[in-house]
Write an enzyme that holds these catalytic residues in place. Structure first.
Site, PDB file in Angstrom:
ATOM      1  N   HIS A 303       0.864  -1.183   0.000  1.00 17.48           N
ATOM      2  CA  HIS A 303       0.000   0.000   0.000  1.00 17.48           C
ATOM      3  C   HIS A 303       0.899   1.231   0.000  1.00 17.48           C
ATOM      4  O   HIS A 303       1.717   1.405   0.906  1.00 17.48           O
ATOM      5  CB  HIS A 303      -0.876  -0.053   1.267  1.00 17.48           C
ATOM      6  CG  HIS A 303      -1.828   1.077   1.382  1.00 17.48           C
ATOM      7  ND1 HIS A 303      -3.151   0.958   1.025  1.00 17.48           N
ATOM      8  CD2 HIS A 303      -1.656   2.351   1.803  1.00 17.48           C
ATOM      9  CE1 HIS A 303      -3.755   2.126   1.242  1.00 17.48           C
ATOM     10  NE2 HIS A 303      -2.875   2.976   1.707  1.00 17.48           N
ATOM     11  N   HIS A 346      -1.313   2.584  11.530  1.00 16.50           N
ATOM     12  CA  HIS A 346      -0.083   3.360  11.657  1.00 16.50           C
ATOM     13  C   HIS A 346      -0.162   4.469  12.693  1.00 16.50           C
ATOM     14  O   HIS A 346      -1.234   4.822  13.183  1.00 16.50           O
ATOM     15  CB  HIS A 346       0.350   3.927  10.298  1.00 16.50           C
ATOM     16  CG  HIS A 346      -0.517   5.034   9.790  1.00 16.50           C
ATOM     17  ND1 HIS A 346      -0.002   6.173   9.223  1.00 16.50           N
ATOM     18  CD2 HIS A 346      -1.839   5.179   9.752  1.00 16.50           C
ATOM     19  CE1 HIS A 346      -0.987   6.954   8.853  1.00 16.50           C
ATOM     20  NE2 HIS A 346      -2.111   6.384   9.168  1.00 16.50           N
ATOM     21  N   GLU A 352      -3.244  14.235  11.089  1.00 11.80           N
ATOM     22  CA  GLU A 352      -4.130  13.996   9.950  1.00 11.80           C
ATOM     23  C   GLU A 352      -5.569  14.388  10.289  1.00 11.80           C
ATOM     24  O   GLU A 352      -6.204  13.761  11.135  1.00 11.80           O
ATOM     25  CB  GLU A 352      -4.109  12.509   9.570  1.00 11.80           C
ATOM     26  CG  GLU A 352      -2.723  11.952   9.281  1.00 11.80           C
ATOM     27  CD  GLU A 352      -2.763  10.469   8.920  1.00 11.80           C
ATOM     28  OE1 GLU A 352      -3.851   9.915   8.686  1.00 11.80           O
ATOM     29  OE2 GLU A 352      -1.675   9.852   8.892  1.00 11.80           O
ATOM     30  N   TYR A 361     -15.504   5.771   2.767  1.00  8.25           N
ATOM     31  CA  TYR A 361     -14.036   5.779   2.806  1.00  8.25           C
ATOM     32  C   TYR A 361     -13.544   4.363   3.035  1.00  8.25           C
ATOM     33  O   TYR A 361     -14.078   3.633   3.875  1.00  8.25           O
ATOM     34  CB  TYR A 361     -13.546   6.727   3.904  1.00  8.25           C
ATOM     35  CG  TYR A 361     -12.042   6.759   4.028  1.00  8.25           C
ATOM     36  CD1 TYR A 361     -11.247   7.019   2.907  1.00  8.25           C
ATOM     37  CD2 TYR A 361     -11.406   6.504   5.243  1.00  8.25           C
ATOM     38  CE1 TYR A 361      -9.854   7.032   3.009  1.00  8.25           C
ATOM     39  CE2 TYR A 361     -10.026   6.533   5.356  1.00  8.25           C
ATOM     40  CZ  TYR A 361      -9.250   6.791   4.234  1.00  8.25           C
ATOM     41  OH  TYR A 361      -7.892   6.793   4.331  1.00  8.25           O
ATOM     42  N   HIS A 376      -6.693  12.528  13.648  1.00  9.84           N
ATOM     43  CA  HIS A 376      -5.712  11.617  14.244  1.00  9.84           C
ATOM     44  C   HIS A 376      -4.428  12.415  14.349  1.00  9.84           C
ATOM     45  O   HIS A 376      -3.755  12.655  13.345  1.00  9.84           O
ATOM     46  CB  HIS A 376      -5.530  10.376  13.374  1.00  9.84           C
ATOM     47  CG  HIS A 376      -6.832   9.675  13.089  1.00  9.84           C
ATOM     48  ND1 HIS A 376      -7.204   9.252  11.841  1.00  9.84           N
ATOM     49  CD2 HIS A 376      -7.857   9.346  13.919  1.00  9.84           C
ATOM     50  CE1 HIS A 376      -8.401   8.693  11.902  1.00  9.84           C
ATOM     51  NE2 HIS A 376      -8.823   8.739  13.157  1.00  9.84           N
ATOM     52  N   HIS A 382      -4.059   4.779  14.460  1.00  9.92           N
ATOM     53  CA  HIS A 382      -5.340   4.678  13.762  1.00  9.92           C
ATOM     54  C   HIS A 382      -5.192   3.742  12.571  1.00  9.92           C
ATOM     55  O   HIS A 382      -4.105   3.259  12.277  1.00  9.92           O
ATOM     56  CB  HIS A 382      -5.846   6.055  13.335  1.00  9.92           C
ATOM     57  CG  HIS A 382      -4.936   6.782  12.390  1.00  9.92           C
ATOM     58  ND1 HIS A 382      -3.800   7.417  12.798  1.00  9.92           N
ATOM     59  CD2 HIS A 382      -4.990   6.950  11.050  1.00  9.92           C
ATOM     60  CE1 HIS A 382      -3.195   7.970  11.762  1.00  9.92           C
ATOM     61  NE2 HIS A 382      -3.895   7.684  10.676  1.00  9.92           N
TER      62      HIS A 382
END
Ligand code: OMD
Ligand code: FE2
Length: 458
Positions: A303, A346, A352, A361, A376, A382
């Site tokens: 990813h 992460h 963020e 989402y 976050h 999160h």
């Protein structure tokens, strides 16, 4: 151009004309010959206009960063009565975040979409700060605001002396009149109104909701593309800039509302600030349609980091460290093999803030709704909620290429640690059960320990 003596602003045409490009030196004239040729400050400007410069960077900023425009207007913007604190005070705008007005919290925060009020509320009154960091006075920081509004601004124009407004409408179109001309902005598009520009927001659809990132002390740039090459992500030519438009109307009692150090001030004048007949320069309002974004992604495994989807970045002095990145999660194909495709779990040294323009989402099966938001902060863990994790694992390796459609989430990501405003923390729209979305994540660990205490080795 409009020269009748009606007091109301004329309706926008169905389709406006724009110039295209990012960072160009644009020029535009609503009357042929209104732009002085060969110099910026002639003794007498064409048609008896006044010349006025608006500087978005210090005079001495390096040439590649220098932003300024020259406006040729019927009357200069200085022609107004003194600024006075606005009455009633607004109370929900912050531009210097400290212990007295905001709270630091490492907790994962999420808000449900705020309903548009019934009582008449324009863009200014409907704007409130959610969180932010730093200080507009010190020219380093940002504020994240949201708005809910239901009526056009009347007989007043807004302007922020604090920073650039990047507006992300989520519901309801915005018809925005600026000193450089007019812009029609629909949900799915964004608009940037640089520090100091005066603008009016009309709401042709009535109920309206959206997000704003305000940045202090710098401006948005396109990100470098590195090994991606010369093309991809947001293309310069898809950024649209207005053409000159002016109104020459008597406007008795017109009010300029200026955000200055987070407080609002008003000044009266008897003419429209949208009296710029011609202009040129590279300090301009602009809009961008997010569906034009050309996303890049992994084509084999793993990813990619979300920075691959950066539309615009506001830099700090440290290379690669953003004061504020505007990142989107647009419709795209997911093709990675034997890969956990949703965002990874992460913790990030950057903070963020996320919003959702439409659809769902990919990391949240429920609870993150269009018009809602999440925060976050720095090093706060999160990632995908339990349902998303379980569904992804259940799909297994045979998932095959999959297109995620009907989705447009975005992130404002900053190297500064945001503090959260009291009305956002105490909001009835706060999702107090947010943490529950991860509590159900079970251990799938299937190792057989060597001894009964669960210890291996010595
Ligand atoms: O937290 C988020 O949902 C945003 C995000 C998305 C992604 O694909 C990778 C990392 C990341 O922070
Ligand atoms: Fe994240």
């Amino acid at each position: 151009m409009e020269s009748k003596s009606a007091a109301a602003r004329p309706a926008f045409p169905a389709e406006l004309e724009y110039q295209s490009g990012f960072g160009n030196h644009f020029s535009s004239e609503a009357i042929a010959g209104a732009l002085p040729r060969g110099q910026n400050s002639p003794l007498v400007c064409p048609y008896g206009l006044y010349a006025e410069q608006i500087s978005g960077t210090s005079f001495t900023s390096p040439r590649k960063l220098n932003e300024r425009s020259w406006l040729y207007r019927v009357k200069p913007s200085v022609t107004h009565e003194p600024f006075r604190p606005r009455v009633p005070t607004h109370g929900k705008l912050v531009s210097e975040f400290n212990e007295s007005n905001s709270t630091a919290t490492p907790t994962q925060l999420r808000w449900k979409p705020v309903e548009v009020p019934e009582s008449p509320t324009d863009f200014i009154d409907g704007l409130y700060t959610v969180c932010g960091a730093g200080s507009s006075y010190l020219r380093h920081g940002f504020a994240i605001h949201m708005y809910t509004a239901n009526k056009s601004m009347d007989d007043c124009a807004f302007c922020s002396a604090d920073g650039d407004f990047l507006i992300v409408p989520q519901e309801g179109r915005l018809w925005i009149t600026t000193e450089c001309g007019r812009l029609q902005v629909s949900p799915g598009e964004i608009v940037v109104l640089p520090q100091g520009f005066r603008f009016v927001v009309d709401l042709p659809d009535g109920p309206s909701r959206g997000y704003v990132a305000e940045i202090f002390g710098t401006h948005f740039q396109l990100p470098d593309l590195g090994p991606i090459g010369a093309n991809g992500l947001a293309a310069s030519r898809d950024f649209l800039v207005p053409v000159a438009w002016f109104e020459h109307l008597p406007r008795p009692g017109y009010t300029i509302v200026q955000k200055f150090g987070g407080e609002l001030f008003t000044a009266k004048q008897d003419f429209s600030p949208f009296n710029v007949v011609a202009w040129h320069g590279n300090y301009v309002p602009y809009k961008y349609d997010l569906s034009k974004f050309c996303p890049y992604n992994t084509v084999l495994v793993d990813h990619g980091d979300p920075s691959i989807n950066t539309v615009l970045t506001a830099p700090t002095d440290r290379p690669g460290v953003a004061l504020l990145d505007f990142v989107i999660f647009p419709p795209r194909w997911l093709v990675a093999e034997h890969t956990f495709r949703p965002p990874y779990y992460h913790r990030n040294c950057m903070s963020e803030f996320m919003g959702l323009i439409y659809g769902g989402y990919e990391a949240k099966a429920d609870g993150f709704l269009p018009g809602g938001a999440s925060l976050h902060s720095c090093m706060t863990p999160h990632g995908p909620d339990t349902k998303t994790f379980e569904a992804t694992i259940a799909l297994g390796n045979e998932a095959g290429p999959r297109r995620i459609s009907n989705t447009m989430a975005f992130m404002f990501e900053s190297c500064l640690m945001p503090r959260v405003c009291p009305w956002a923390l105490e909001s009835p729209y706060m999702d107090h059960n947010y943490y529950q979305c991860w509590i159900g994540l079970k251990s799938h660990f299937s190792y057989e320990p060597a001894d009964e205490d669960g210890h291996d080795g010595i």
